[in-house]
Design a protein around this motif. Structure first.
Motif, PDB file in Angstrom:
ATOM      1  N   GLU A 102       1.091   8.790  -2.811  1.00  0.00           N
ATOM      2  CA  GLU A 102      -0.240   8.707  -1.469  1.00  0.00           C
ATOM      3  C   GLU A 102      -1.317   8.502  -3.321  1.00  0.00           C
ATOM      4  O   GLU A 102      -2.363   7.602  -3.300  1.00  0.00           O
ATOM      5  N   LEU A 105      -1.272   5.404  -4.275  1.00  0.00           N
ATOM      6  CA  LEU A 105      -1.648   4.272  -3.737  1.00  0.00           C
ATOM      7  C   LEU A 105      -3.352   4.470  -3.944  1.00  0.00           C
ATOM      8  O   LEU A 105      -4.163   3.244  -4.367  1.00  0.00           O
ATOM      9  N   ILE A 135       0.158  -2.116  -0.112  1.00  0.00           N
ATOM     10  CA  ILE A 135       0.310  -1.247  -1.408  1.00  0.00           C
ATOM     11  C   ILE A 135       1.582  -1.060  -1.721  1.00  0.00           C
ATOM     12  O   ILE A 135       1.635   0.210  -0.883  1.00  0.00           O
ATOM     13  N   THR A 145       2.178  -1.529  -8.626  1.00  0.00           N
ATOM     14  CA  THR A 145       1.710  -1.320  -7.856  1.00  0.00           C
ATOM     15  C   THR A 145       1.584  -2.818  -7.342  1.00  0.00           C
ATOM     16  O   THR A 145       1.005  -3.490  -7.795  1.00  0.00           O
ATOM     17  N   ALA A 189      -2.641  -0.284   4.151  1.00  0.00           N
ATOM     18  CA  ALA A 189      -4.028  -0.429   3.627  1.00  0.00           C
ATOM     19  C   ALA A 189      -5.278  -1.278   5.122  1.00  0.00           C
ATOM     20  O   ALA A 189      -4.398  -2.314   5.593  1.00  0.00           O
ATOM     21  N   PRO A 199      -6.580   2.249   1.326  1.00  0.00           N
ATOM     22  CA  PRO A 199      -5.113   2.965   1.483  1.00  0.00           C
ATOM     23  C   PRO A 199      -5.250   3.914   2.890  1.00  0.00           C
ATOM     24  O   PRO A 199      -5.969   4.498   2.964  1.00  0.00           O
TER      25      PRO A 199
END
Length: 204
Positions: A102, A105, A135, A145, A189, A199
């Motif tokens: 997380e 992101l 994402i 990413t 997202a 996100p």
């Protein structure tokens, strides 16, 4: 015994072009601490981005150690940009509860929101409405990413590399939503009403 020099591959920190042997380069510091090679063609771009040439005084704004999730880009900090222009997508208390996946992101979203590409997506969104957004972190050592913004008639794809001199760059674009690879069509997202990439996190 014959001694040969080891080949050391050097790249320009701005354009990422492999530098030729003996090619003249200049040394610049993006953060006030480490210096990188910049080819002569990219020298003006480095200066415009607020990088400091080796041998010149370092601005106090560059001497502060950057946080993992930067509040402002270097250029914004030098120009005195207001904090709300690069407001983080997640508050500090919530950050402590996020998993590593997380956090990846969130960092990608923060870096995109600090880039000029945010204005590009906001401009398209004004005409076509809110996009579908994904994402997707890539596997590998480069910690890249992929960000995808898609509408019915067009889509844009960006790659975020946090440690690169230019952390956000456009990777691809098209006109048909079916062209987007299924791996990048994980709509996890949103691009909110304030023009920020946010996100969707289960923790929040």
């Amino acid at each position: 015994m014959r001694v040969t020099k080891a080949n050391v591959t050097r790249v320009c920190a701005v354009c990422e072009r492999t530098l030729l042997m003996g090619e003249q380069t200049l040394r610049y510091s993006p953060d006030g601490h480490e210096f990188v090679d910049v080819c002569t063609l990219c020298s003006e771009i480095a200066l415009d981005s607020g990088w400091v040439r080796e041998g010149h005084a370092v601005s106090p704004a560059l001497q502060q150690h950057p946080r993992r999730r930067r509040q402002k880009t270097l250029w914004q900090a030098l120009l005195g940009a207001r904090d709300e222009e690069a407001e983080p997508v997640v508050s500090e208390p919530i950050l402590r509860r996020l998993s590593d996946d997380e956090l990846t992101l969130v960092e990608a979203a923060d870096l995109f929101n600090q880039s000029d590409f945010r204005r590009t997506v906001a401009g398209v969104a004004k005409s076509l409405g809110e996009p579908k957004v994904s994402i997707v972190p890539l596997a590998g050592v480069n910690a890249e990413t992929v960000l995808t913004f898609a509408w019915d008639i067009t889509w844009y794809q960006y790659r975020v590399t946090p440690d690169a001199a230019q952390p956000v760059r456009i990777a691809d674009r098209g006109h048909d939503l079916d062209e987007v690879e299924p791996a990048y069509a994980q709509w996890n997202a949103r691009f909110d009403e304030t023009g920020r990439l946010v996100p969707e996190l289960a923790t929040v």
